[in-house]
Motif scaffolding. Structure first.
Motif, PDB file in Angstrom:
ATOM      1  N   GLN A   9      27.515  27.495 -19.837  1.00 44.54           N
ATOM      2  CA  GLN A   9      27.272  25.978 -20.180  1.00 44.54           C
ATOM      3  C   GLN A   9      28.355  25.201 -19.505  1.00 44.54           C
ATOM      4  OE1 GLN A   9      27.079  24.801 -24.208  1.00 44.54           O
ATOM      5  NE2 GLN A   9      26.904  22.641 -23.794  1.00 44.54           N
ATOM      6  N   GLU A  63      24.311  20.844 -14.844  1.00 44.93           N
ATOM      7  CA  GLU A  63      24.125  20.447 -16.425  1.00 44.93           C
ATOM      8  C   GLU A  63      22.483  19.831 -16.589  1.00 44.93           C
ATOM      9  OE1 GLU A  63      27.035  17.996 -19.016  1.00 44.93           O
ATOM     10  OE2 GLU A  63      26.049  16.726 -17.949  1.00 44.93           O
ATOM     11  N   GLN A  66      20.492  23.169 -16.939  1.00 41.89           N
ATOM     12  CA  GLN A  66      20.796  23.576 -18.065  1.00 41.89           C
ATOM     13  C   GLN A  66      19.890  22.951 -19.269  1.00 41.89           C
ATOM     14  OE1 GLN A  66      24.756  24.103 -18.721  1.00 41.89           O
ATOM     15  NE2 GLN A  66      24.799  26.028 -17.367  1.00 41.89           N
ATOM     16  N   ASP A  69      16.338  23.566 -18.875  1.00 37.93           N
ATOM     17  CA  ASP A  69      16.080  24.821 -19.537  1.00 37.93           C
ATOM     18  C   ASP A  69      15.817  24.937 -21.149  1.00 37.93           C
ATOM     19  OD1 ASP A  69      15.877  25.714 -16.924  1.00 37.93           O
ATOM     20  OD2 ASP A  69      17.762  27.005 -17.012  1.00 37.93           O
ATOM     21  N   CYS A  70      16.853  23.968 -21.682  1.00 40.44           N
ATOM     22  CA  CYS A  70      16.812  23.993 -23.274  1.00 40.44           C
ATOM     23  C   CYS A  70      15.454  23.471 -23.580  1.00 40.44           C
ATOM     24  CB  CYS A  70      18.059  23.447 -23.580  1.00 40.44           C
ATOM     25  SG  CYS A  70      19.633  24.382 -23.591  1.00 40.44           S
TER      26      CYS A  70
END
Length: 116
Positions: A9, A63, A66, A69-70
């Motif tokens: 992360q 970021e 990510q 993706d979440c």
């Protein structure tokens, strides 16, 4: 040098807070990798400011990926009853494991060439 970490992360806000004072000190800079940037001396703080700025933009992009993706993971998790799917797959596998004679068998015809 590679640092091992349990998490991949990234935090753009932390990176931005780190580089902002250095960027303010440099004032203005060309884009990293541009012809103007290439002409600068390697020790020039303006050249390094361009690299720091490019780095923070890269972290912002990572970021964003990510976060996407979440969000996708949450949508997939909510999209089906995965416990029921797991039970169905387990029942299917158990059925055929108990009845090996029902397994599909394929036979290749002897055509010649490399198959023989």
């Amino acid at each position: 040098m590679t640092y091992e970490s349990a998490s991949q992360q990234v935090s753009w806000s932390d990176v931005h807070a780190f580089v902002l004072p250095k960027l303010k000190k440099a004032g203005d800079w060309p884009m990293a990798g541009s012809p103007e940037w290439c002409l600068l001396d390697d020790r020039d703080p303006v050249k390094w400011a361009a690299v720091l700025d490019a780095g923070q933009h890269w972290i912002l992009r990572v970021e964003g990926w990510q976060t996407a993706d979440c969000d996708a993971s949450a949508a997939i998790s909510a999209g089906a009853d995965w416990a029921a799917t797991s039970r169905l797959v387990t029942q299917h596998n158990s059925y055929f494991a108990a009845r090996p004679w029902t397994a599909r068998q394929t036979f290749l015809p002897k055509v010649g060439g490399w198959l023989q």
